[in-house]
Design a protein around this motif. Sequence first.
Motif, PDB file in Angstrom:
ATOM      1  N   ASP A   1      10.155  -0.161   2.477  1.00  0.00           N
ATOM      2  CA  ASP A   1       8.905   0.310   3.167  1.00  0.00           C
ATOM      3  C   ASP A   1       7.669  -0.399   2.359  1.00  0.00           C
ATOM      4  O   ASP A   1       7.157  -0.232   1.439  1.00  0.00           O
ATOM      5  CB  ASP A   1       8.852   1.805   2.836  1.00  0.00           C
ATOM      6  N   VAL A   2       7.160  -1.453   3.200  1.00  0.00           N
ATOM      7  CA  VAL A   2       6.282  -2.095   2.565  1.00  0.00           C
ATOM      8  C   VAL A   2       5.045  -2.098   3.494  1.00  0.00           C
ATOM      9  O   VAL A   2       5.042  -2.461   4.747  1.00  0.00           O
ATOM     10  CB  VAL A   2       6.468  -3.535   2.641  1.00  0.00           C
ATOM     11  N   GLU A   3       3.854  -1.671   2.820  1.00  0.00           N
ATOM     12  CA  GLU A   3       2.649  -1.610   3.632  1.00  0.00           C
ATOM     13  C   GLU A   3       1.698  -1.326   2.779  1.00  0.00           C
ATOM     14  O   GLU A   3       1.670  -0.403   1.874  1.00  0.00           O
ATOM     15  CB  GLU A   3       2.488  -0.624   4.799  1.00  0.00           C
ATOM     16  N   ARG A   4       0.532  -2.204   2.700  1.00  0.00           N
ATOM     17  CA  ARG A   4      -0.632  -1.957   1.699  1.00  0.00           C
ATOM     18  C   ARG A   4      -1.421  -0.752   2.010  1.00  0.00           C
ATOM     19  O   ARG A   4      -1.551  -0.333   3.024  1.00  0.00           O
ATOM     20  CB  ARG A   4      -1.693  -3.023   2.058  1.00  0.00           C
ATOM     21  N   ALA A   5      -1.204   0.160   1.012  1.00  0.00           N
ATOM     22  CA  ALA A   5      -1.586   1.603   1.072  1.00  0.00           C
ATOM     23  C   ALA A   5      -2.159   1.731  -0.430  1.00  0.00           C
ATOM     24  O   ALA A   5      -1.620   1.224  -1.458  1.00  0.00           O
ATOM     25  CB  ALA A   5      -0.764   2.326   1.640  1.00  0.00           C
ATOM     26  N   PRO A   6      -3.080   2.842  -0.485  1.00  0.00           N
ATOM     27  CA  PRO A   6      -3.612   3.050  -1.699  1.00  0.00           C
ATOM     28  C   PRO A   6      -2.552   4.151  -2.260  1.00  0.00           C
ATOM     29  O   PRO A   6      -1.614   4.614  -1.710  1.00  0.00           O
ATOM     30  CB  PRO A   6      -5.036   4.209  -1.485  1.00  0.00           C
ATOM     31  N   ALA A   7      -2.560   4.527  -3.740  1.00  0.00           N
ATOM     32  CA  ALA A   7      -1.525   5.142  -4.441  1.00  0.00           C
ATOM     33  C   ALA A   7      -1.187   6.418  -3.898  1.00  0.00           C
ATOM     34  O   ALA A   7      -0.020   6.770  -3.938  1.00  0.00           O
ATOM     35  CB  ALA A   7      -1.978   5.543  -5.853  1.00  0.00           C
ATOM     36  N   PRO A   8      -2.282   7.352  -3.418  1.00  0.00           N
ATOM     37  CA  PRO A   8      -1.884   8.551  -2.896  1.00  0.00           C
ATOM     38  C   PRO A   8      -0.672   8.381  -1.829  1.00  0.00           C
ATOM     39  O   PRO A   8       0.178   9.499  -1.546  1.00  0.00           O
ATOM     40  CB  PRO A   8      -2.969   9.164  -2.244  1.00  0.00           C
TER      41      PRO A   8
ATOM     42  N   TYR B   1       2.373  -0.282  -6.825  1.00  0.00           N
ATOM     43  CA  TYR B   1       1.211   0.147  -6.720  1.00  0.00           C
ATOM     44  C   TYR B   1       0.029  -0.930  -6.928  1.00  0.00           C
ATOM     45  O   TYR B   1       0.548  -1.954  -7.428  1.00  0.00           O
ATOM     46  CB  TYR B   1       0.707   1.280  -7.460  1.00  0.00           C
ATOM     47  N   MET B   2      -0.701  -0.938  -5.983  1.00  0.00           N
ATOM     48  CA  MET B   2      -1.759  -2.351  -5.850  1.00  0.00           C
ATOM     49  C   MET B   2      -3.092  -1.693  -6.039  1.00  0.00           C
ATOM     50  O   MET B   2      -4.094  -2.608  -5.984  1.00  0.00           O
ATOM     51  CB  MET B   2      -1.517  -2.962  -4.700  1.00  0.00           C
TER      52      MET B   2
ATOM     53  N   PRO C   1      -8.773  -5.796  -3.827  1.00  0.00           N
ATOM     54  CA  PRO C   1     -10.271  -5.099  -4.272  1.00  0.00           C
ATOM     55  C   PRO C   1      -9.959  -3.667  -5.027  1.00  0.00           C
ATOM     56  O   PRO C   1      -9.437  -2.781  -4.583  1.00  0.00           O
ATOM     57  CB  PRO C   1     -10.867  -4.907  -2.849  1.00  0.00           C
ATOM     58  N   TYR C   2     -10.402  -3.896  -6.305  1.00  0.00           N
ATOM     59  CA  TYR C   2     -10.069  -2.484  -7.138  1.00  0.00           C
ATOM     60  C   TYR C   2     -10.546  -1.685  -6.432  1.00  0.00           C
ATOM     61  O   TYR C   2     -11.631  -1.228  -6.046  1.00  0.00           O
ATOM     62  CB  TYR C   2     -10.959  -3.043  -8.706  1.00  0.00           C
TER      63      TYR C   2
ATOM     64  N   GLU D   1      -2.965   9.081 -10.286  1.00  0.00           N
ATOM     65  CA  GLU D   1      -1.992   9.217  -9.300  1.00  0.00           C
ATOM     66  C   GLU D   1      -0.531   9.145  -9.769  1.00  0.00           C
ATOM     67  O   GLU D   1       0.559   9.777  -9.162  1.00  0.00           O
ATOM     68  CB  GLU D   1      -2.204   8.079  -8.112  1.00  0.00           C
ATOM     69  N   LEU D   2      -0.450   8.303 -10.671  1.00  0.00           N
ATOM     70  CA  LEU D   2       1.006   8.505 -11.502  1.00  0.00           C
ATOM     71  C   LEU D   2       1.219   9.655 -12.104  1.00  0.00           C
ATOM     72  O   LEU D   2       2.382  10.216 -11.921  1.00  0.00           O
ATOM     73  CB  LEU D   2       0.872   7.421 -12.634  1.00  0.00           C
TER      74      LEU D   2
END
Length: 478
Positions: free
Chosen positions: A164-171, A197-198, A203-204, A252-253
Amino acid sequence: MRPFPPIFGLAAPFVPVMGVLGACFVSCGPSASSDDLPPPVILISLDTVRADCIGVYGAPEGSTPALDAFSLGADRYETCTSAAPWTMPSHASLFTGLYPFEHGAHSFLPPDDATGDNVFALNDRFKTLAEALQGNGYRTGGVVSNAIYLRPELGLDQGFADWDVERAPAPEINRRALAWLDKDRSSGRPTFLFVNYMDAHRPYRTGDPEKLVNQHLDRLLFEVMNQGELDPELAALVESLHQKAVTRLDAELERFFDGLKERGLFDDSLIVVTSDHGESFGAHAIVEHSKDVYEDTVQVPLIVKLPGQRSGRVIRDRASSVHVAGLIAGALGGTDAETLSDLFPRVPGPTAENVLVENYYSRLKDLQRFGDRFKRRRWALYDGSIKLIAGSDNGVELYDLSTDPGELTNLAEERSSVTERLLGELQARLGGPTAYEGDPVFPGNLTDRQRADFDQLGYGGSGGDRGNDAEPKENAPR
């Protein structure tokens, strides 16, 4: 001092003796009771989180309370080095237990007018940890935020039934990862989950406007790498923004760990937390990563919680991302783990071979923007606190990290005998029987969605980034 020859490109892959993974874990069948199942395995990769961003590795108190607490009941490797300073080759090493010169999944030198992405995919002849666990009855899944360098076309999904690959924030990554764990829990099969997680990557994800964060980072990049100037205040600001992103990710971890505990999965799982690479904020005239093999971009955390572990230990042996598959294999217990360990024999320890780091040219945007500086291959070899850096341009550096952690004083000439010995070891390793040989594997062009992510994450070159239009130059490794 001997010249460092321009050798060691891509040729035929080293394929360990795979065979069959022995008998399946005796408890892997659907009819096995949950008490008989091998432990769940959860591998967490924190993209762009260098070790000293975490409290137990030296970050300011309160920076990462969740990871600090996690380490109190786990094995923390005091020093862990990524096999490469960027995502694609380091994850290939994480999954295969092989170095980039062995698996061949790294960047190459494209023609000057290239418009594509200069990276080779992982050859499907290599056995990954996911394939090995899947072959032993594990249900395998990956929930991945890096939609560029962990996209399926690069071959890192080998062995994962779900990717399951899609750029998304940690939540959102947490939601999807926990949903995957909830799926088919009654199947009677153990689980292997990879989570990426990215949030600490450009962008941070600081909670501030993305445009503002990128403006500061772009200004630092331009001043350091184009003008050769370093503004300490600007560098400190950008580093603080990155740390802010890591701290938010840590929260989030904690929520992810709580989700595991709510499901009764935390205590009995084998959980590994690591990173693919670090980040530089101006040291050695470098900003961000993928450009060289200095400590800022290769020192990463490695924290391993064994099933049922309650108390923490600090492990002094130098570890590498190539050791992670072996550590997981060795921790599963029983005769099947011995078979898995035959596939992934590398583990840290006093008798382990010296750790190696590799970087091949850098990514296309760096080659286009910064002239000839990165048109070279670079390797680092560690012997205790001594670190050798050598390149295809014949540059040689030697540092004693115990007294010079910033790698400021080159001791190559002063300690010439050590330099010569380590150069000989490096050349023997890279030119040995395990070196990759064979045709390069190209991943194909990016989709429109991937191209948008490619640019937003700072990967884009100057020519439109049409994917893998970039064929290697004649003198590039093949």
